[in-house]
Design a protein around this motif. Sequence first.
Motif, PDB file in Angstrom:
ATOM      1  N   ILE A 168       0.872  -1.182   0.000  1.00 30.30           N
ATOM      2  CA  ILE A 168       0.000   0.000   0.000  1.00 30.30           C
ATOM      3  C   ILE A 168       0.901   1.222   0.000  1.00 30.30           C
ATOM      4  CG2 ILE A 168      -1.742   1.292   1.290  1.00 30.30           C
ATOM      5  CD1 ILE A 168      -2.708  -1.388   2.437  1.00 30.30           C
ATOM      6  N   GLY A 169       0.695   2.106  -0.965  1.00 27.02           N
ATOM      7  CA  GLY A 169       1.572   3.256  -1.137  1.00 27.02           C
ATOM      8  C   GLY A 169       1.376   4.342  -0.106  1.00 27.02           C
ATOM      9  N   ASN A 170       2.343   5.252  -0.037  1.00 32.51           N
ATOM     10  CA  ASN A 170       2.308   6.363   0.909  1.00 32.51           C
ATOM     11  C   ASN A 170       1.036   7.186   0.769  1.00 32.51           C
ATOM     12  OD1 ASN A 170       4.874   5.640   1.743  1.00 32.51           O
ATOM     13  ND2 ASN A 170       5.906   7.171   0.477  1.00 32.51           N
ATOM     14  N   ASN A 171       0.517   7.634   1.901  1.00 31.67           N
ATOM     15  CA  ASN A 171      -0.610   8.573   1.989  1.00 31.67           C
ATOM     16  C   ASN A 171      -1.959   7.969   1.610  1.00 31.67           C
ATOM     17  OD1 ASN A 171       1.266  10.714   2.593  1.00 31.67           O
ATOM     18  ND2 ASN A 171       1.697  10.845   0.396  1.00 31.67           N
ATOM     19  N   ALA A 172      -1.999   6.700   1.223  1.00 33.75           N
ATOM     20  CA  ALA A 172      -3.272   6.097   0.820  1.00 33.75           C
ATOM     21  C   ALA A 172      -4.232   6.000   1.998  1.00 33.75           C
ATOM     22  CB  ALA A 172      -3.032   4.714   0.220  1.00 33.75           C
ATOM     23  N   ILE A 173      -5.525   6.034   1.674  1.00 30.98           N
ATOM     24  CA  ILE A 173      -6.595   5.820   2.646  1.00 30.98           C
ATOM     25  C   ILE A 173      -7.355   4.569   2.219  1.00 30.98           C
ATOM     26  CG2 ILE A 173      -8.742   6.726   3.629  1.00 30.98           C
ATOM     27  CD1 ILE A 173      -7.645   9.558   3.076  1.00 30.98           C
ATOM     28  N   ASP A 183      -1.964  -4.683  -4.809  1.00 29.82           N
ATOM     29  CA  ASP A 183      -1.277  -3.442  -4.449  1.00 29.82           C
ATOM     30  C   ASP A 183      -2.184  -2.237  -4.655  1.00 29.82           C
ATOM     31  OD1 ASP A 183       0.888  -5.051  -4.008  1.00 29.82           O
ATOM     32  OD2 ASP A 183       2.084  -4.292  -5.686  1.00 29.82           O
ATOM     33  N   ILE A 184      -2.041  -1.260  -3.753  1.00 31.06           N
ATOM     34  CA  ILE A 184      -2.771   0.003  -3.838  1.00 31.06           C
ATOM     35  C   ILE A 184      -1.743   1.119  -4.008  1.00 31.06           C
ATOM     36  CG2 ILE A 184      -4.311   1.606  -2.641  1.00 31.06           C
ATOM     37  CD1 ILE A 184      -5.675  -1.005  -3.450  1.00 31.06           C
ATOM     38  N   PRO A 185      -1.908   1.987  -5.017  1.00 30.64           N
ATOM     39  CA  PRO A 185      -0.911   3.046  -5.238  1.00 30.64           C
ATOM     40  C   PRO A 185      -0.970   4.119  -4.158  1.00 30.64           C
ATOM     41  CG  PRO A 185      -2.735   3.284  -6.769  1.00 30.64           C
ATOM     42  CD  PRO A 185      -2.963   1.991  -6.051  1.00 30.64           C
ATOM     43  N   ALA A 186       0.031   4.975  -4.167  1.00 26.58           N
ATOM     44  CA  ALA A 186       0.083   6.099  -3.235  1.00 26.58           C
ATOM     45  C   ALA A 186      -0.979   7.136  -3.575  1.00 26.58           C
ATOM     46  CB  ALA A 186       1.468   6.743  -3.289  1.00 26.58           C
ATOM     47  N   ASP A 187      -1.376   7.895  -2.568  1.00 30.42           N
ATOM     48  CA  ASP A 187      -2.185   9.110  -2.742  1.00 30.42           C
ATOM     49  C   ASP A 187      -3.575   8.842  -3.309  1.00 30.42           C
ATOM     50  OD1 ASP A 187      -0.030  10.956  -1.926  1.00 30.42           O
ATOM     51  OD2 ASP A 187       0.925  10.311  -3.790  1.00 30.42           O
ATOM     52  N   VAL A 188      -4.166   7.705  -2.944  1.00 30.26           N
ATOM     53  CA  VAL A 188      -5.537   7.430  -3.387  1.00 30.26           C
ATOM     54  C   VAL A 188      -6.386   7.000  -2.197  1.00 30.26           C
ATOM     55  CG1 VAL A 188      -4.792   6.717  -5.698  1.00 30.26           C
ATOM     56  CG2 VAL A 188      -5.139   4.986  -3.907  1.00 30.26           C
ATOM     57  N   ILE A 189      -7.713   7.143  -2.372  1.00 24.35           N
ATOM     58  CA  ILE A 189      -8.687   6.522  -1.488  1.00 24.35           C
ATOM     59  C   ILE A 189      -9.131   5.240  -2.167  1.00 24.35           C
ATOM     60  CG2 ILE A 189     -10.972   6.721  -0.428  1.00 24.35           C
ATOM     61  CD1 ILE A 189     -10.522   9.746  -0.340  1.00 24.35           C
ATOM     62  N   ARG A 196     -10.286  -1.502  -4.279  1.00 21.62           N
ATOM     63  CA  ARG A 196      -9.844  -0.845  -5.517  1.00 21.62           C
ATOM     64  C   ARG A 196      -9.773   0.664  -5.302  1.00 21.62           C
ATOM     65  NH1 ARG A 196     -13.584  -4.730  -7.585  1.00 21.62           N
ATOM     66  NH2 ARG A 196     -12.605  -6.240  -8.997  1.00 21.62           N
ATOM     67  N   PRO A 197      -8.846   1.350  -5.987  1.00 18.54           N
ATOM     68  CA  PRO A 197      -8.798   2.804  -5.882  1.00 18.54           C
ATOM     69  C   PRO A 197     -10.110   3.442  -6.328  1.00 18.54           C
ATOM     70  CG  PRO A 197      -6.779   1.975  -6.873  1.00 18.54           C
ATOM     71  CD  PRO A 197      -7.732   0.820  -6.811  1.00 18.54           C
ATOM     72  N   LEU A 198     -10.589   4.378  -5.532  1.00 20.35           N
ATOM     73  CA  LEU A 198     -11.825   5.099  -5.831  1.00 20.35           C
ATOM     74  C   LEU A 198     -11.529   6.444  -6.484  1.00 20.35           C
ATOM     75  CD1 LEU A 198     -14.945   5.189  -5.428  1.00 20.35           C
ATOM     76  CD2 LEU A 198     -14.514   6.266  -3.222  1.00 20.35           C
ATOM     77  N   ARG A 199     -10.585   7.172  -5.916  1.00 22.31           N
ATOM     78  CA  ARG A 199     -10.193   8.466  -6.470  1.00 22.31           C
ATOM     79  C   ARG A 199      -8.888   8.900  -5.832  1.00 22.31           C
ATOM     80  NH1 ARG A 199     -11.042  12.509  -2.738  1.00 22.31           N
ATOM     81  NH2 ARG A 199     -12.682  12.180  -1.160  1.00 22.31           N
ATOM     82  N   GLU A 200      -8.246   9.915  -6.432  1.00 26.51           N
ATOM     83  CA  GLU A 200      -7.064  10.490  -5.822  1.00 26.51           C
ATOM     84  C   GLU A 200      -7.455  11.348  -4.626  1.00 26.51           C
ATOM     85  OE1 GLU A 200      -4.782  12.611  -8.680  1.00 26.51           O
ATOM     86  OE2 GLU A 200      -4.206  10.819  -9.801  1.00 26.51           O
ATOM     87  N   ILE A 201      -6.546  11.482  -3.694  1.00 21.07           N
ATOM     88  CA  ILE A 201      -6.792  12.310  -2.515  1.00 21.07           C
ATOM     89  C   ILE A 201      -6.669  13.774  -2.892  1.00 21.07           C
ATOM     90  CG2 ILE A 201      -5.917  12.925  -0.223  1.00 21.07           C
ATOM     91  CD1 ILE A 201      -5.024  10.007   0.058  1.00 21.07           C
TER      92      ILE A 201
END
Length: 211
Positions: A168-173, A183-189, A196-201
């Motif tokens: 799980i990337g940095n800053n993710a929620i 895997d979940i990328p950084a800077d996403v909710i 699954r990623p919903l949107r960028e923070i």
Amino acid sequence: MSHTTERAATMAALATRDEDVRSLLAGGWIRYRTSPGLQDLSWEAHTVCARIGQLYYDDPDEARRLFRTLVPGAGEGIDFRPPLSIDYGERLVIGDRTFINADFLIIGGGLVTIGADTLIGPRCAIYTPNHAEDTTSRLEGWELPEPVTIGSNVWLGGSVTITPGVTIGNNAIIGAGSVVTHDIPADVIAVGNPCRPLREITTARAVPAAN
């Protein structure tokens, strides 16, 4: 001798006489159910977890000392609430100022790395072992622990489950109740099962600035 050095020495000594401990440290397949070394390590860890829970509100300083003994790779300023259930404290690294809420669970011996300033909600679970798929190997007890990596400044909502091999990337929620299987990328909710990623923070400030 530091906690890190002491626990490393214990693991090294066990590895000389237990092939499953050696395989665990090398990232290979293990058989927990037939390994005295692995069972001793997890038994000791759960005993310390239980003791931390008993002491926490009467003697919080001693509870924190025991936590650092259990998790020699813990950084500074970590805050937690019991109960905890950790199979192998030697296989856990936690960055500075991370907060861990109640009912935190780590299963298996895969290396778990948690970055600094991360918020872990109540009843979060990290599962690191994959059992063998074929029936014969599974009956023989074979499992493969895989690493889990959680970045810095991540927020895990309550009851999040993380499966083996995930990053799980940095800053993710991660939304409450999510099951993270990839895997979940950084800077996403990210939310859901599978998560699954919903949107960028958003970068817009949502709370008043401190005076």
